[in-house]
Design an enzyme around this catalytic site. Structure first.
Site, mmCIF file in Angstrom:
data_model
loop_
_atom_site.group_PDB
_atom_site.id
_atom_site.type_symbol
_atom_site.label_atom_id
_atom_site.label_comp_id
_atom_site.label_asym_id
_atom_site.label_seq_id
_atom_site.Cartn_x
_atom_site.Cartn_y
_atom_site.Cartn_z
ATOM 1 N N HIS A 160 38.602 43.663 32.152
ATOM 2 C CA HIS A 160 38.850 43.286 33.544
ATOM 3 C C HIS A 160 39.243 41.818 33.598
ATOM 4 O O HIS A 160 38.784 41.012 32.773
ATOM 5 C CB HIS A 160 37.573 43.448 34.383
ATOM 6 C CG HIS A 160 37.401 44.781 35.010
ATOM 7 N ND1 HIS A 160 36.157 45.259 35.405
ATOM 8 C CD2 HIS A 160 38.280 45.755 35.358
ATOM 9 C CE1 HIS A 160 36.295 46.465 35.944
ATOM 10 N NE2 HIS A 160 37.568 46.785 35.921
ATOM 11 N N CYS A 254 30.553 40.356 38.312
ATOM 12 C CA CYS A 254 30.593 41.814 38.477
ATOM 13 C C CYS A 254 29.607 42.280 39.549
ATOM 14 O O CYS A 254 29.837 43.284 40.216
ATOM 15 C CB CYS A 254 30.272 42.510 37.163
ATOM 16 S SG CYS A 254 31.605 42.461 35.945
#
Length: 261
Positions: A160, A254
């Protein structure tokens, strides 16, 4: 944020996940509580999304959408194990009056989008290569009305954007060059000549998976070298311990979906 009440590593969808490695659920909640309390202590308001049984990765709330000026561009997860999370995020935003744009293309919210309102008039940096598909970048641009800069992720450990790059404030970033293609590294160097550049050891300690508010930078406690670099650059590092959640492939950022009404 979303409590890790149901957090577990039951499958492997990134290189950091190992179902054979035990997870301590109580410690995961304790560490997550520590992050939440740290953010509140720094003056931030934290809203909560209720966790749902059977969705162990919901704690990684950043992946559910990306928001700009009261519009939420929702997520469409690549892996089936996380697909049901998207509906929970959509319900949360719609119940609170946000304009919600449902995606057609696969994207994983702030996992692969970073918004910098004061950089070049307002930019969305967008990662692709492992989770979010490239056409989602154009879809996000239409949904949010901001120019999108596509950045190619080439190292699967940095699956990511938010484990390879983070906004430190409204105009500048910190990133690890080795996570990106050579061309994307050139783009970042051109856009952000004053960026903080991280070393391998800090990137691998999830140091770049951080939340910055312009002064304070909340980051993984293991990223000690990066903390010193940030302090030298004029920021205040605020280390937190999230080792248990790291077993799922995530850290500070996150766990935090940033809301931009």
């Amino acid at each position: 944020m979303c409590s890790p009440a149901h957090f577990a590593v039951e499958y492997a969808i990134n290189p950091w996940m190992d179902p054979a490695t035990p997870v301590d659920p109580e410690l995961a909640v304790k560490q997550w509580d520590g992050l939440r309390e740290t953010l509140i202590g720094l003056g931030h308001e934290v809203h909560l999304l209720d966790p749902e049984p059977g969705l162990p990765d919901m704690v990684f709330a950043a992946n559910g959408a990306v928001t700009v000026d009261g519009t939420a561009y929702g997520a469409r997860f690549r892996h089936e194990q996380r697909s049901a999370e998207a509906a929970a995020h959509r319900s949360w935003y719609e119940a609170r009056g946000w304009r919600f744009v449902a995606p057609v293309r696969t994207n994983e919210g702030e996992g692969d989008f970073a918004y910098l309102p004061d950089a070049h008039g307002g930019l969305l940096l967008a990662g692709y290569g492992f989770r979010t598909e490239l056409p989602a970048h154009a879809e996000a641009q239409e949904a949010l009305g901001r120019p999108v800069v596509s950045l190619h992720l080439v190292d699967p450990r940095f699956y990511h954007l938010d484990v390879a790059l983070a906004a430190l404030d409204d105009a500048n970033v910190v990133y690890f060059p080795g996570a990106f293609s050579v061309a994307s590294q050139r783009v970042l160097a051109q856009l952000f000549p004053d960026a903080v550049v991280a070393a391998d050891e800090d990137a691998l300690a999830f140091g770049l998976n951080l939340v910055g508010d312009g002064r304070n930078v909340v980051l993984a406690s293991e990223a000690t070298r990066l903390a010193g670099t940030l302090r030298a650059a004029g920021y205040q590092p605020v280390p937190v311990e999230l080792a248990e959640l790291r077993k799922g492939g995530g850290s500070v950022k996150c766990c935090v979906a940033e809301l931009r009404p």
